[in-house]
Enzyme design. Structure first.
Site, PDB file in Angstrom:
ATOM      1  N   LYS A 105      34.706  47.205  39.052  1.00 44.26           N
ATOM      2  CA  LYS A 105      35.321  47.252  40.387  1.00 44.26           C
ATOM      3  C   LYS A 105      35.944  48.595  40.730  1.00 44.26           C
ATOM      4  O   LYS A 105      36.094  48.920  41.903  1.00 44.26           O
ATOM      5  CB  LYS A 105      36.421  46.188  40.490  1.00 44.26           C
ATOM      6  CG  LYS A 105      35.892  44.788  40.725  1.00 44.26           C
ATOM      7  CD  LYS A 105      37.009  43.848  41.119  1.00 44.26           C
ATOM      8  CE  LYS A 105      36.467  42.486  41.512  1.00 44.26           C
ATOM      9  NZ  LYS A 105      37.532  41.544  41.847  1.00 44.26           N
TER      10      LYS A 105
ATOM     11  N   LYS B 239      26.483  39.576  40.637  1.00 46.04           N
ATOM     12  CA  LYS B 239      27.048  38.263  41.007  1.00 46.04           C
ATOM     13  C   LYS B 239      27.399  38.208  42.489  1.00 46.04           C
ATOM     14  O   LYS B 239      27.728  39.234  43.096  1.00 46.04           O
ATOM     15  CB  LYS B 239      28.254  37.924  40.146  1.00 46.04           C
ATOM     16  CG  LYS B 239      29.535  38.633  40.521  1.00 46.04           C
ATOM     17  CD  LYS B 239      30.745  37.925  39.948  1.00 46.04           C
ATOM     18  CE  LYS B 239      31.990  38.495  40.636  1.00 46.04           C
ATOM     19  NZ  LYS B 239      33.126  37.641  40.691  1.00 46.04           N
TER      20      LYS B 239
ATOM     21  N   LYS C 194      32.918  38.074  47.010  1.00 49.09           N
ATOM     22  CA  LYS C 194      33.517  38.125  48.344  1.00 49.09           C
ATOM     23  C   LYS C 194      33.489  39.520  48.918  1.00 49.09           C
ATOM     24  O   LYS C 194      33.229  39.720  50.087  1.00 49.09           O
ATOM     25  CB  LYS C 194      34.991  37.704  48.280  1.00 49.09           C
ATOM     26  CG  LYS C 194      35.208  36.242  48.087  1.00 49.09           C
ATOM     27  CD  LYS C 194      36.702  35.954  48.236  1.00 49.09           C
ATOM     28  CE  LYS C 194      37.221  35.141  47.082  1.00 49.09           C
ATOM     29  NZ  LYS C 194      37.677  35.904  45.923  1.00 49.09           N
TER      30      LYS C 194
HETATM   31  N1  AQP Z   1      29.340  34.568  41.673  1.00 44.30           N
HETATM   32  C1  AQP Z   1      30.139  33.708  41.059  1.00 44.30           C
HETATM   33  N2  AQP Z   1      29.604  32.686  40.343  1.00 44.30           N
HETATM   34  C2  AQP Z   1      30.409  31.788  39.710  1.00 44.30           C
HETATM   35  N3  AQP Z   1      31.765  31.840  39.772  1.00 44.30           N
HETATM   36  C3  AQP Z   1      32.336  32.830  40.483  1.00 44.30           C
HETATM   37  N4  AQP Z   1      33.614  33.150  40.749  1.00 44.30           N
HETATM   38  C4  AQP Z   1      33.650  34.252  41.524  1.00 44.30           C
HETATM   39  N5  AQP Z   1      32.404  34.677  41.794  1.00 44.30           N
HETATM   40  C5  AQP Z   1      31.558  33.808  41.167  1.00 44.30           C
HETATM   41  C6  AQP Z   1      34.767  32.390  40.274  1.00 44.30           C
HETATM   42  O1  AQP Z   1      35.520  32.020  41.403  1.00 44.30           O
HETATM   43  C7  AQP Z   1      36.908  31.955  41.028  1.00 44.30           C
HETATM   44  C8  AQP Z   1      37.727  32.674  42.054  1.00 44.30           C
HETATM   45  O2  AQP Z   1      37.380  34.050  42.036  1.00 44.30           O
HETATM   46  P1  AQP Z   1      38.450  35.132  42.469  1.00 44.30           P
HETATM   47  O3  AQP Z   1      38.698  35.006  43.899  1.00 44.30           O
HETATM   48  O4  AQP Z   1      39.657  35.001  41.651  1.00 44.30           O
HETATM   49  O5  AQP Z   1      37.893  36.532  42.125  1.00 44.30           O
HETATM   50  P2  AQP Z   1      36.523  37.068  41.676  1.00 44.30           P
HETATM   51  O6  AQP Z   1      36.093  36.452  40.395  1.00 44.30           O
HETATM   52  O7  AQP Z   1      36.656  38.559  41.642  1.00 44.30           O
HETATM   53  O8  AQP Z   1      35.598  36.564  42.865  1.00 44.30           O
HETATM   54  P3  AQP Z   1      34.849  37.368  43.964  1.00 44.30           P
HETATM   55  O9  AQP Z   1      34.276  36.416  44.898  1.00 44.30           O
HETATM   56  O10 AQP Z   1      33.946  38.352  43.331  1.00 44.30           O
HETATM   57  O11 AQP Z   1      36.020  38.112  44.721  1.00 44.30           O
HETATM   58  P4  AQP Z   1      36.301  39.658  44.951  1.00 44.30           P
HETATM   59  O12 AQP Z   1      35.061  40.198  45.603  1.00 44.30           O
HETATM   60  O13 AQP Z   1      37.500  39.722  45.830  1.00 44.30           O
HETATM   61  O14 AQP Z   1      36.550  40.267  43.622  1.00 44.30           O
HETATM   62  C9  AQP Z   1      37.020  32.544  39.631  1.00 44.30           C
HETATM   63  O15 AQP Z   1      37.161  31.494  38.687  1.00 44.30           O
HETATM   64  C10 AQP Z   1      35.716  33.247  39.430  1.00 44.30           C
HETATM   65  O16 AQP Z   1      35.333  33.264  38.072  1.00 44.30           O
END
Ligand code: AQP
Length: 334
Positions: free
Chosen positions: A112, A201, A204
C-alpha cells in the site's frame, strides 16, 4: 462460555463483495456461536488521505451496511473505533513493545505504501507513519477485548499473527495480561480478486471501478461489470487456479450459491462464458437486492444507525478501559 470474537472494517470507500464474502458473511453466520464485537475502524481509515465529509458519511454507511448484511445489534456489538480512546492509547503502548523488525515484515504496508497518499508531492514519503504502524493499532483493537478469534480475509492474517506475537511478548515481560488471538480464515472466498485484474485482490481504494462489485451497485452495473470481467482464451468452466479470471468468478458463484464445486462445474459443463456470466450476474443481484433494500430502509430512518453505534460504544467502553488500566498499572503508568 462463547468464544470472544473481534473484527473490523475500514470506512475507506464502498463496501464490496470481497469484504462481504471474505469477512462480513462469516461474521453474520457466526453470530449464534460467538460473543462478537464488530468495529468500524475509522482510525485505520485515516492512515491514508480522506475527505473529512466523505469519511463521516462512509462511517455511517459502513455500519448501516453491516446491519443490512445481517449483523444483529441484539446479538453482536457494533461500534466506531474512534469513540473509544483506549484503542489509540493502547496502540501507543504496544508500539513501545514492538520491535521495528516485526513491523517491517508486514507485506500490506509494502503493497500500500507507494499508493497511499497523504497529500505530499509524489514519492515514497507519501505514506504516513500511521500506515506503517497500522498493525499496532489493529493489535490494540484485538487485545483490548480478550479476543480469541479474529475472522478476516487472507490479507489480514499476518496482522493478526503480529498481534499474537506482541501479546506474547508483553505477557512474557509482565505476566498474563492478553489473551492470544487467532485468525479465522474461510477456506473459500478469503481472497476475492479484481474482476478485470484477477492478479490483485478486490479492494475499496486500490482498483478501478470495473474491478469491484460494491454491495450498493445497481443491477445494471453488476451486469455490466460481470460481463466485462476478465476470463481467458480457454472454453471450459472449471475451477482451475491456473486460469485466475474464471477461477475468481467461479469462487464468487460458489460463495453466493452455496453449491459444491463439482456441481457448479456440472451445471455449466458445455456452456459458454457468456451464459455463465449471465447466471452469475443474476445470482449476485438476487443476493444483494435484499441487503440493498434493508440498507435503504435503515438509512431512511434518521439517527437509527447512530443510536446503534452509540449503544455499542457504551457496551464496550468499560471493557476497554478496564484492560487499559491493567496494562498501565503493570508498566508503571497507573
Ligand atoms: N478481496 C478480498 N477478498 C476477501 N476478503 C477481503 N477483505 C478485504 N478485501 C478482501 C476483508 O474484508 C475485511 C475488511 O477489510 P478492511 O476494510 O479492514 O481493509 P482491507 O483488507 O484493506 O480491505 P480493502 O477493501 O482492500 O480496503 P482498502 O482499499 O481501504 O485497503 C477484512 O477482514 C479483509 O481481510
Amino acid at each position: 462460555m462463547k468464544k470472544k470474537v473481534f473484527s473490523g472494517i475500514q470506512p475507506t470507500g464502498n463496501i464490496h463483495i470481497g469484504n462481504y464474502l471474505g469477512a462480513i458473511k462469516n461474521w453474520v453466520d457466526s453470530q449464534p456461536d460467538f460473543d462478537n464485537i464488530f468495529c468500524v475502524v475509522d482510525l485505520h481509515a485515516i492512515t491514508v488521505k480522506q475527505d473529512p465529509k466523505i469519511l463521516k458519511e462512509k462511517i455511517t454507511e459502513t455500519a448501516g451496511l453491516l446491519l443490512a448484511c445481517g449483523i444483529d445489534a441484539e446479538k453482536s456489538t457494533l461500534f466506531v473505533q474512534s469513540r473509544i480512546p483506549a484503542h489509540s492509547e493502547l496502540a501507543w503502548i504496544l508500539n513501545c513493545f514492538t520491535p521495528m523488525g516485526w513491523m517491517e515484515k508486514m507485506t500490506q504496508f509494502k503493497e500500500k505504501s507507494h499508493k497511499a497518499k497523504i497529500g505530499l508531492p509524489a514519492g515514497r514519503e507519501n505514506s504516513s507513519v500511521g500506515l506503517f504502524d497500522y498493525p499496532a493499532l489493529m493489535a490494540a483493537d484485538i487485545l483490548l477485548y480478550g479476543t480469541e478469534a479474529v475472522p478476516v480475509g487472507e490479507d489480514q492474517k499476518q496482522h493478526v499473527e503480529l498481534a499474537r506475537d506482541i501479546a506474547k511478548r508483553f505477557n512474557s515481560i509482565y505476566g498474563e495480561t492478553f489473551v492470544l488471538p487467532e485468525a479465522v480464515i474461510r477456506k473459500t472466498g478469503n481472497r476475492i480478486m479484481g474482476l478485470q485484474n484477477p492478479g490483485k485482490k478486490m479492494s475499496k481504494s486500490e482498483n478501478g471501478e470495473g474491478n469491484v462489485i460494491n454491495l450498493l451497485d445497481s443491477p445494471d452495473k453488476i451486469n455490466s461489470k460481470i460481463s466485462k470481467a476478465a476470463t481467458d482464451s480457454g472454453k471450459e468452466i472449471v475451477f482451475d487456479k491456473g486460469r485466475p479470471g474464471i477461477y475468481n468468478l467461479l469462487t464468487i458463484y460458489e460463495m453466493f450459491s452455496g453449491l459444491e464445486k463439482k456441481n457448479i462445474e456440472k451445471k455449466f459443463g458445455g456452456k459458454g462464458y457468456a451464459e455463465f456470466k449471465k447466471d452469475l450476474a443474476e445470482l449476485v443481484i438476487q443476493k444483494l437486492t435484499p441487503i440493498q433494500e434493508r440498507y435503504k430502509k435503515m438509512a431512511s430512518e434518521p439517527g437509527k444507525i447512530d443510536e446503534i453505534l452509540k449503544q455499542g460504544a457504551e457496551k464496550v467502553r468499560p471493557l476497554a478501559e478496564k484492560k487499559l488500566a491493567e496494562v498501565k498499572s503493570k508498566i508503571g503508568l497507573g
